[in-house]
Design a protein around this motif. Structure first.
Motif, short mmCIF file in Angstrom:
data_model
loop_
_atom_site.label_atom_id
_atom_site.label_comp_id
_atom_site.label_asym_id
_atom_site.label_seq_id
_atom_site.Cartn_x
_atom_site.Cartn_y
_atom_site.Cartn_z
N LEU A 49 0.86 -1.18 0.00
CA LEU A 49 0.00 0.00 0.00
C LEU A 49 0.89 1.23 0.00
O LEU A 49 1.67 1.44 0.93
N ASP A 50 0.79 2.03 -1.05
CA ASP A 50 1.52 3.28 -1.18
C ASP A 50 0.61 4.37 -0.65
O ASP A 50 -0.30 4.84 -1.33
N LEU A 51 0.86 4.79 0.59
CA LEU A 51 -0.05 5.67 1.33
C LEU A 51 0.26 7.13 1.03
O LEU A 51 1.41 7.55 1.15
N ALA A 52 -0.78 7.89 0.67
CA ALA A 52 -0.58 9.28 0.24
C ALA A 52 0.49 9.30 -0.84
O ALA A 52 1.44 10.07 -0.80
N GLY A 53 0.29 8.44 -1.83
CA GLY A 53 1.34 8.11 -2.80
C GLY A 53 1.60 9.15 -3.87
O GLY A 53 2.54 8.99 -4.65
N GLY A 54 0.78 10.20 -3.95
CA GLY A 54 1.05 11.27 -4.91
C GLY A 54 1.15 10.79 -6.34
O GLY A 54 0.27 10.08 -6.84
N THR A 55 2.24 11.14 -7.00
CA THR A 55 2.42 10.78 -8.41
C THR A 55 2.83 9.32 -8.61
O THR A 55 2.96 8.87 -9.75
N GLY A 56 3.07 8.60 -7.52
CA GLY A 56 3.46 7.20 -7.64
C GLY A 56 4.94 6.96 -7.52
O GLY A 56 5.45 5.92 -7.97
N PRO A 78 -6.20 15.42 -6.95
CA PRO A 78 -6.55 14.99 -8.31
C PRO A 78 -5.44 15.18 -9.33
O PRO A 78 -5.33 14.39 -10.28
N VAL A 79 -4.59 16.18 -9.15
CA VAL A 79 -3.48 16.39 -10.08
C VAL A 79 -2.47 15.25 -9.95
O VAL A 79 -2.07 14.62 -10.95
N LEU A 80 -2.05 14.96 -8.73
CA LEU A 80 -1.06 13.93 -8.52
C LEU A 80 -1.61 12.55 -8.88
O LEU A 80 -0.89 11.71 -9.44
N LEU A 81 -2.89 12.33 -8.60
CA LEU A 81 -3.51 11.06 -8.96
C LEU A 81 -3.56 10.87 -10.47
O LEU A 81 -3.37 9.75 -10.97
N ARG A 91 -0.59 -1.55 -13.80
CA ARG A 91 0.38 -2.18 -12.90
C ARG A 91 0.06 -1.92 -11.43
O ARG A 91 0.71 -2.49 -10.55
N ALA A 92 -0.90 -1.06 -11.16
CA ALA A 92 -1.28 -0.75 -9.77
C ALA A 92 -2.73 -0.31 -9.75
O ALA A 92 -3.29 0.12 -10.77
N THR A 93 -3.35 -0.42 -8.58
CA THR A 93 -4.69 0.09 -8.37
C THR A 93 -4.58 1.45 -7.70
O THR A 93 -3.96 1.58 -6.64
N VAL A 94 -5.14 2.46 -8.34
CA VAL A 94 -5.06 3.83 -7.82
C VAL A 94 -6.41 4.20 -7.23
O VAL A 94 -7.45 4.11 -7.90
N VAL A 95 -6.41 4.63 -5.97
CA VAL A 95 -7.64 4.86 -5.21
C VAL A 95 -7.66 6.30 -4.70
O VAL A 95 -6.64 6.82 -4.21
N THR A 96 -8.81 6.93 -4.81
CA THR A 96 -9.01 8.26 -4.24
C THR A 96 -9.67 8.12 -2.88
O THR A 96 -10.75 7.53 -2.75
N ALA A 97 -9.00 8.63 -1.84
CA ALA A 97 -9.56 8.57 -0.49
C ALA A 97 -8.91 9.63 0.37
O ALA A 97 -7.77 10.05 0.12
N ASP A 98 -9.63 10.06 1.40
CA ASP A 98 -9.17 11.11 2.30
C ASP A 98 -8.70 10.48 3.61
O ASP A 98 -9.52 9.95 4.38
N LEU A 99 -7.41 10.53 3.88
CA LEU A 99 -6.87 9.92 5.09
C LEU A 99 -7.32 10.62 6.36
O LEU A 99 -7.14 10.08 7.46
N ASN A 100 -7.90 11.79 6.24
CA ASN A 100 -8.40 12.49 7.42
C ASN A 100 -9.75 11.97 7.88
O ASN A 100 -10.27 12.42 8.91
N LEU A 198 -3.81 19.49 -17.14
CA LEU A 198 -3.85 19.44 -15.69
C LEU A 198 -4.57 20.62 -15.05
O LEU A 198 -5.00 20.53 -13.90
N ALA A 199 -4.70 21.72 -15.77
CA ALA A 199 -5.31 22.92 -15.19
C ALA A 199 -6.71 22.66 -14.61
O ALA A 199 -7.01 23.12 -13.50
N PRO A 200 -7.61 21.94 -15.31
CA PRO A 200 -8.93 21.67 -14.71
C PRO A 200 -8.83 20.88 -13.41
O PRO A 200 -9.62 21.08 -12.48
#
Length: 252
Positions: A49-56, A78-81, A91-100, A198-200
């Motif tokens: 698990l790459d936690l708060a993994g940003g750009t990977g 959303p930009v880094l994701l 090659r990986a599963t990318v998930v959007t979630a808020d660690l807070n 990336l601007a949007p």
């Protein structure tokens, strides 16, 4: 080309150079964490698990080390994701979630991992929530699994020396910015805002973080080790230290 139609390789390189201005030994600290993963798994298909993994950044290096690894990357930006999804593909599963939020684990595809790795990310999380997050992370690890966090973690026993080391690093980084050798954090985001793809997503990011991230909270490494023990990790300690930065680890 990905749905985002961006050159992820170029953006990864740009991100890496910008991050290395803050963390000259960035590759080494990630390598230390991957060495620890190799020490706790006895097969070549670790589930990470790459936690708060940003750009990977960690995911890409983990895949270079363990090509058959099963990796989940979680982040909220959303930009880094977008960069991560384009770089990693299938090659990986990318998930959007808020660690807070304590229900962030519901978004994960697995309930158990061999290792959870994170770098230069959790200092955005306030003290009570980070302590709770450590408990949640222990619950995601198999028995004997590893958690490793690389971040700014000053040594409480060396306050004067640490201040001098930080000041020296700041001066060197400022000189590099002035010479145009590397982009600063703010300059990198200005490039993002000017990019038609990336601007949007940068605008969406502004809605998620209307006042920016919370202030950095940089407790000493001893705080992290105490919090990991309180969360139930059976072994805790420092894997690495460099100046005001460290990698702390816990084994379930």
């Amino acid at each position: 080309m990905s749905p985002y139609e961006l050159d992820a390789r170029a953006w990864q390189e740009s991100w890496d150079r910008q991050q290395e201005a803050y963390l000259p030994d960035r590759e080494h600290r990630i390598g230390v964490m991957l060495d620890a993963v190799a020490a706790v798994v006895d097969h070549d298909t670790p589930r990470l698990l790459d936690l708060a993994g940003g750009t990977g950044s960690i995911s890409l290096r983990a895949l270079a080390r363990f090509p058959r690894a099963e990796i989940t990357l979680v982040d909220l930006d959303p930009v880094l994701l977008a960069i991560a999804e384009t770089s990693l593909g299938d090659r990986a599963t990318v998930v959007t979630a808020d660690l807070n939020t304590p229900d962030w684990t519901a978004a994960l595809p697995h309930r158990e991992y061999d290792a959870v790795l994170t770098a230069t990310a959790l200092h955005w999380i306030a003290e009570p929530r980070l302590a709770a997050l450590y408990t949640e992370l222990r619950g995601l690890l198999r028995p004997g699994g590893l958690f490793a966090n690389a971040d700014h973690m000053p040594d409480a026993g060396l306050p004067t020396l640490t201040d001098r080391l930080v000041a020296r690093a700041d001066a060197h980084r400022s000189a590099r910015y002035a010479a145009g050798a590397v982009l600063s954090w703010s300059a990198w985001w200005q490039h993002v805002a000017a990019d038609p793809v990336l601007a949007p997503l940068a605008e969406k990011r502004g809605q998620i973080y209307p006042t920016g991230h919370s202030d950095d909270w940089l407790p000493p490494a001893t705080w992290h080790l105490d919090a990991l023990r309180a969360a139930g990790f059976t072994e805790t300690g420092l894997l690495w230290r460099g100046g005001a930065d460290a990698v702390v680890a816990g084994v379930r």
